[in-house]
Design a protein around this motif. Structure first.
Motif, PDB file in Angstrom:
ATOM      1  N   SER A 122       0.856  -1.188   0.000  1.00 23.96           N
ATOM      2  CA  SER A 122       0.000   0.000   0.000  1.00 23.96           C
ATOM      3  C   SER A 122       0.891   1.237   0.000  1.00 23.96           C
ATOM      4  O   SER A 122       2.122   1.143   0.025  1.00 23.96           O
ATOM      5  CB  SER A 122      -0.923   0.008   1.229  1.00 23.96           C
ATOM      6  OG  SER A 122      -0.226   0.408   2.386  1.00 23.96           O
ATOM      7  N   ASN A 123       0.263   2.389  -0.024  1.00 29.31           N
ATOM      8  CA  ASN A 123       1.012   3.647  -0.014  1.00 29.31           C
ATOM      9  C   ASN A 123       1.142   4.211   1.403  1.00 29.31           C
ATOM     10  O   ASN A 123       1.441   5.394   1.582  1.00 29.31           O
ATOM     11  CB  ASN A 123       0.328   4.676  -0.911  1.00 29.31           C
ATOM     12  CG  ASN A 123      -1.066   5.038  -0.418  1.00 29.31           C
ATOM     13  OD1 ASN A 123      -1.669   4.310   0.376  1.00 29.31           O
ATOM     14  ND2 ASN A 123      -1.587   6.157  -0.886  1.00 29.31           N
ATOM     15  N   GLN A 124       0.934   3.367   2.408  1.00 30.46           N
ATOM     16  CA  GLN A 124       1.013   3.831   3.790  1.00 30.46           C
ATOM     17  C   GLN A 124       2.397   3.564   4.383  1.00 30.46           C
ATOM     18  O   GLN A 124       3.089   2.622   3.997  1.00 30.46           O
ATOM     19  CB  GLN A 124      -0.053   3.147   4.646  1.00 30.46           C
ATOM     20  CG  GLN A 124      -1.475   3.566   4.297  1.00 30.46           C
ATOM     21  CD  GLN A 124      -2.498   2.928   5.218  1.00 30.46           C
ATOM     22  OE1 GLN A 124      -2.268   1.877   5.811  1.00 30.46           O
ATOM     23  NE2 GLN A 124      -3.655   3.575   5.337  1.00 30.46           N
TER      24      GLN A 124
ATOM     25  N   ARG B 169       1.486   8.117   1.351  1.00 34.10           N
ATOM     26  CA  ARG B 169       2.418   8.658   0.361  1.00 34.10           C
ATOM     27  C   ARG B 169       1.607   9.142  -0.841  1.00 34.10           C
ATOM     28  O   ARG B 169       0.872   8.376  -1.450  1.00 34.10           O
ATOM     29  CB  ARG B 169       3.412   7.587  -0.089  1.00 34.10           C
ATOM     30  CG  ARG B 169       4.471   7.252   0.938  1.00 34.10           C
ATOM     31  CD  ARG B 169       5.384   6.144   0.446  1.00 34.10           C
ATOM     32  NE  ARG B 169       4.697   4.859   0.458  1.00 34.10           N
ATOM     33  CZ  ARG B 169       5.198   3.731  -0.031  1.00 34.10           C
ATOM     34  NH1 ARG B 169       6.394   3.735  -0.605  1.00 34.10           N
ATOM     35  NH2 ARG B 169       4.526   2.608   0.036  1.00 34.10           N
ATOM     36  N   GLU B 170       1.741  10.426  -1.181  1.00 34.39           N
ATOM     37  CA  GLU B 170       1.023  10.986  -2.315  1.00 34.39           C
ATOM     38  C   GLU B 170       2.012  11.687  -3.245  1.00 34.39           C
ATOM     39  O   GLU B 170       3.209  11.789  -2.943  1.00 34.39           O
ATOM     40  CB  GLU B 170      -0.053  11.966  -1.833  1.00 34.39           C
ATOM     41  CG  GLU B 170      -1.146  11.302  -1.008  1.00 34.39           C
ATOM     42  CD  GLU B 170      -2.261  12.257  -0.633  1.00 34.39           C
ATOM     43  OE1 GLU B 170      -2.114  13.477  -0.924  1.00 34.39           O
ATOM     44  OE2 GLU B 170      -3.276  11.810  -0.064  1.00 34.39           O
TER      45      GLU B 170
ATOM     46  N   HIS C 195       4.045  14.673  -0.878  1.00 39.50           N
ATOM     47  CA  HIS C 195       3.086  14.982   0.179  1.00 39.50           C
ATOM     48  C   HIS C 195       2.850  13.726   1.023  1.00 39.50           C
ATOM     49  O   HIS C 195       2.713  12.627   0.488  1.00 39.50           O
ATOM     50  CB  HIS C 195       1.763  15.455  -0.415  1.00 39.50           C
ATOM     51  CG  HIS C 195       1.865  16.808  -1.057  1.00 39.50           C
ATOM     52  ND1 HIS C 195       0.871  17.317  -1.870  1.00 39.50           N
ATOM     53  CD2 HIS C 195       2.831  17.763  -1.008  1.00 39.50           C
ATOM     54  CE1 HIS C 195       1.225  18.513  -2.300  1.00 39.50           C
ATOM     55  NE2 HIS C 195       2.407  18.801  -1.782  1.00 39.50           N
ATOM     56  N   PHE C 196       2.800  13.934   2.339  1.00 39.62           N
ATOM     57  CA  PHE C 196       2.590  12.828   3.274  1.00 39.62           C
ATOM     58  C   PHE C 196       1.533  13.235   4.303  1.00 39.62           C
ATOM     59  O   PHE C 196       1.861  13.554   5.452  1.00 39.62           O
ATOM     60  CB  PHE C 196       3.892  12.449   3.984  1.00 39.62           C
ATOM     61  CG  PHE C 196       4.973  11.955   3.061  1.00 39.62           C
ATOM     62  CD1 PHE C 196       5.063  10.618   2.730  1.00 39.62           C
ATOM     63  CD2 PHE C 196       5.895  12.843   2.520  1.00 39.62           C
ATOM     64  CE1 PHE C 196       6.062  10.160   1.890  1.00 39.62           C
ATOM     65  CE2 PHE C 196       6.900  12.403   1.672  1.00 39.62           C
ATOM     66  CZ  PHE C 196       6.980  11.050   1.351  1.00 39.62           C
ATOM     67  N   PRO C 197       0.261  13.251   3.920  1.00 37.65           N
ATOM     68  CA  PRO C 197      -0.778  13.609   4.890  1.00 37.65           C
ATOM     69  C   PRO C 197      -0.827  12.613   6.050  1.00 37.65           C
ATOM     70  O   PRO C 197      -0.732  11.402   5.844  1.00 37.65           O
ATOM     71  CB  PRO C 197      -2.064  13.574   4.066  1.00 37.65           C
ATOM     72  CG  PRO C 197      -1.744  12.715   2.887  1.00 37.65           C
ATOM     73  CD  PRO C 197      -0.299  12.926   2.596  1.00 37.65           C
ATOM     74  N   VAL C 198      -0.971  13.135   7.249  1.00 36.46           N
ATOM     75  CA  VAL C 198      -0.983  12.318   8.465  1.00 36.46           C
ATOM     76  C   VAL C 198      -2.393  11.808   8.716  1.00 36.46           C
ATOM     77  O   VAL C 198      -3.341  12.588   8.824  1.00 36.46           O
ATOM     78  CB  VAL C 198      -0.488  13.137   9.666  1.00 36.46           C
ATOM     79  CG1 VAL C 198      -0.573  12.310  10.939  1.00 36.46           C
ATOM     80  CG2 VAL C 198       0.943  13.607   9.435  1.00 36.46           C
TER      81      VAL C 198
ATOM     82  N   ASP D 155      -5.534  15.466  10.237  1.00 39.43           N
ATOM     83  CA  ASP D 155      -6.197  16.077   9.085  1.00 39.43           C
ATOM     84  C   ASP D 155      -6.134  15.216   7.833  1.00 39.43           C
ATOM     85  O   ASP D 155      -6.977  15.347   6.938  1.00 39.43           O
ATOM     86  CB  ASP D 155      -5.613  17.462   8.798  1.00 39.43           C
ATOM     87  CG  ASP D 155      -4.119  17.433   8.542  1.00 39.43           C
ATOM     88  OD1 ASP D 155      -3.488  16.392   8.798  1.00 39.43           O
ATOM     89  OD2 ASP D 155      -3.576  18.453   8.092  1.00 39.43           O
ATOM     90  N   GLY D 156      -5.154  14.306   7.735  1.00 42.55           N
ATOM     91  CA  GLY D 156      -5.084  13.425   6.575  1.00 42.55           C
ATOM     92  C   GLY D 156      -6.224  12.429   6.511  1.00 42.55           C
ATOM     93  O   GLY D 156      -6.449  11.802   5.468  1.00 42.55           O
ATOM     94  N   HIS D 157      -6.945  12.280   7.607  1.00 41.72           N
ATOM     95  CA  HIS D 157      -8.104  11.386   7.629  1.00 41.72           C
ATOM     96  C   HIS D 157      -9.404  12.156   7.361  1.00 41.72           C
ATOM     97  O   HIS D 157     -10.490  11.579   7.368  1.00 41.72           O
ATOM     98  CB  HIS D 157      -8.192  10.684   8.993  1.00 41.72           C
ATOM     99  CG  HIS D 157      -9.256   9.642   9.083  1.00 41.72           C
ATOM    100  ND1 HIS D 157      -9.193   8.448   8.411  1.00 41.72           N
ATOM    101  CD2 HIS D 157     -10.429   9.611   9.767  1.00 41.72           C
ATOM    102  CE1 HIS D 157     -10.262   7.732   8.678  1.00 41.72           C
ATOM    103  NE2 HIS D 157     -11.033   8.420   9.499  1.00 41.72           N
ATOM    104  N   PHE D 158      -9.293  13.454   7.099  1.00 40.66           N
ATOM    105  CA  PHE D 158     -10.483  14.271   6.858  1.00 40.66           C
ATOM    106  C   PHE D 158     -10.553  14.665   5.388  1.00 40.66           C
ATOM    107  O   PHE D 158      -9.558  15.104   4.797  1.00 40.66           O
ATOM    108  CB  PHE D 158     -10.444  15.526   7.728  1.00 40.66           C
ATOM    109  CG  PHE D 158     -11.706  16.326   7.695  1.00 40.66           C
ATOM    110  CD1 PHE D 158     -12.811  15.929   8.423  1.00 40.66           C
ATOM    111  CD2 PHE D 158     -11.788  17.484   6.930  1.00 40.66           C
ATOM    112  CE1 PHE D 158     -13.986  16.678   8.396  1.00 40.66           C
ATOM    113  CE2 PHE D 158     -12.951  18.228   6.889  1.00 40.66           C
ATOM    114  CZ  PHE D 158     -14.060  17.815   7.624  1.00 40.66           C
ATOM    115  N   ASP D 159     -11.718  14.503   4.795  1.00 40.29           N
ATOM    116  CA  ASP D 159     -11.960  14.878   3.398  1.00 40.29           C
ATOM    117  C   ASP D 159     -12.468  16.317   3.370  1.00 40.29           C
ATOM    118  O   ASP D 159     -13.631  16.591   3.691  1.00 40.29           O
ATOM    119  CB  ASP D 159     -12.981  13.935   2.773  1.00 40.29           C
ATOM    120  CG  ASP D 159     -13.086  14.110   1.255  1.00 40.29           C
ATOM    121  OD1 ASP D 159     -12.994  15.256   0.773  1.00 40.29           O
ATOM    122  OD2 ASP D 159     -13.265  13.099   0.552  1.00 40.29           O
TER     123      ASP D 159
END
Length: 278
Positions: free
Chosen positions: A56-58, A93-94, A98-101, A138-142
């Protein structure tokens, strides 16, 4: 939290009394290094580095440390008192670096150790009293939809626990066993008792000086739920096995998610990692 400080005070008191009975030459404040090094495959240990899931990208960013504040030496015996402060953070991983938490867990607490050495073996135990709390970030928020992803809102997850692990070391092998008791936990339906065992083995200086392959595993079982978590690490350390260096490793994990916001999600994955031993 009051229970946590009470337990720490009750454990510290005998150590303080012992320190007062010893001569100044046998007490060392802020010593270099740890009397008892972290157990290699135990996920709840201080790490400084990255672990990348291969399917995965995690990835996890681990930031933290464990340090001893006091050593009391009595012939071949050493008593230690220290602190643990670390986090494990789940990121995506984006593109464009970018690496949103997604989620982050915090652990802080104190540890007490005892180790005795003779010839080429040693044995002892480590007691930890710690707190863990978990949070979505915030990486878990759309932001576009203005809602939390996966239909999962943040939920309360925290635990205070006492962990006791006894160990025996011979040459390059260390085996350990013990357990954990959660004296406070949210959600309250989580079982409070955990059994644990594991080992680690280094092939010291196999290819060159200060270059050592290693294998380590760790298994835990929740007493109430009767489920197990299993970790296997295969790696290579550059540096002294019990000192500073850098580790490259492969990890296999099968068990429940280490991040508390996903505590009831079962995971199975392989990962590649790099850690700095300071």
């Amino acid at each position: 939290m009051k229970k946590l400080f009470l337990i720490i005070a009750l454990i510290c008191f005998p150590l303080i009394i012992k320190a007062q009975k010893l001569g100044e030459s046998e007490v060392e404040l802020f010593p270099n290094g740890l009397a008892i090094h972290p157990f290699e495959a135990n996920l709840l240990e201080p790490k400084l580095g990255f672990t990348f899931r291969t399917n995965s990208n995690q990835l996890w960013l681990n930031i933290g440390n464990s340090f001893d504040l006091l050593h009391i030496r009595d012939n071949s015996d050493t008593y230690s008192f220290g602190a643990d402060l670390f986090t494990w953070t789940l990121l995506n991983r984006e593109e464009n670096f970018h690496f949103p938490v997604i989620a982050v867990d915090y652990l802080f607490g104190v540890n007490f150790g005892y180790i005795t050495k003779a010839h080429n073996y040693s044995m002892g135990a480590r007691l930890r009293v710690s707190h863990i709390s978990a949070h979505f970030v915030d990486g878990h928020f759309d932001g576009a939809l203005q809602k939390w992803k996966e239909g999962m809102n943040p939920r309360v997850y925290s635990r205070e626990f006492v962990e006791l692990l006894g160990f025996y070391s011979f040459a390059s092998l260390r085996v350990y066993a013990g357990g954990t008791y959660l004296f406070h936990v949210d959600p309250s339906t989580i079982g409070r008792g955990i059994l644990q065992t594991g080992f680690e083995y280094y092939l010291k200086n196999l290819f060159a000086e200060n270059l050592s392959p290693f294998i380590a595993s760790d298994a835990t079982m929740k007493v109430k739920e009767s489920y197990t978590n299993f970790t296997l690490n295969l790696g290579l350390k550059l540096g002294k096995t019990d000192g500073r260096g850098i580790k490259f490793f492969y990890q296999y994990y099968n068990g429940y998610d280490i991040n508390g916001e996903y505590f009831d999600f079962k995971r199975e994955y392989s990962a590649l990692g790099i850690n700095l031993d300071l």
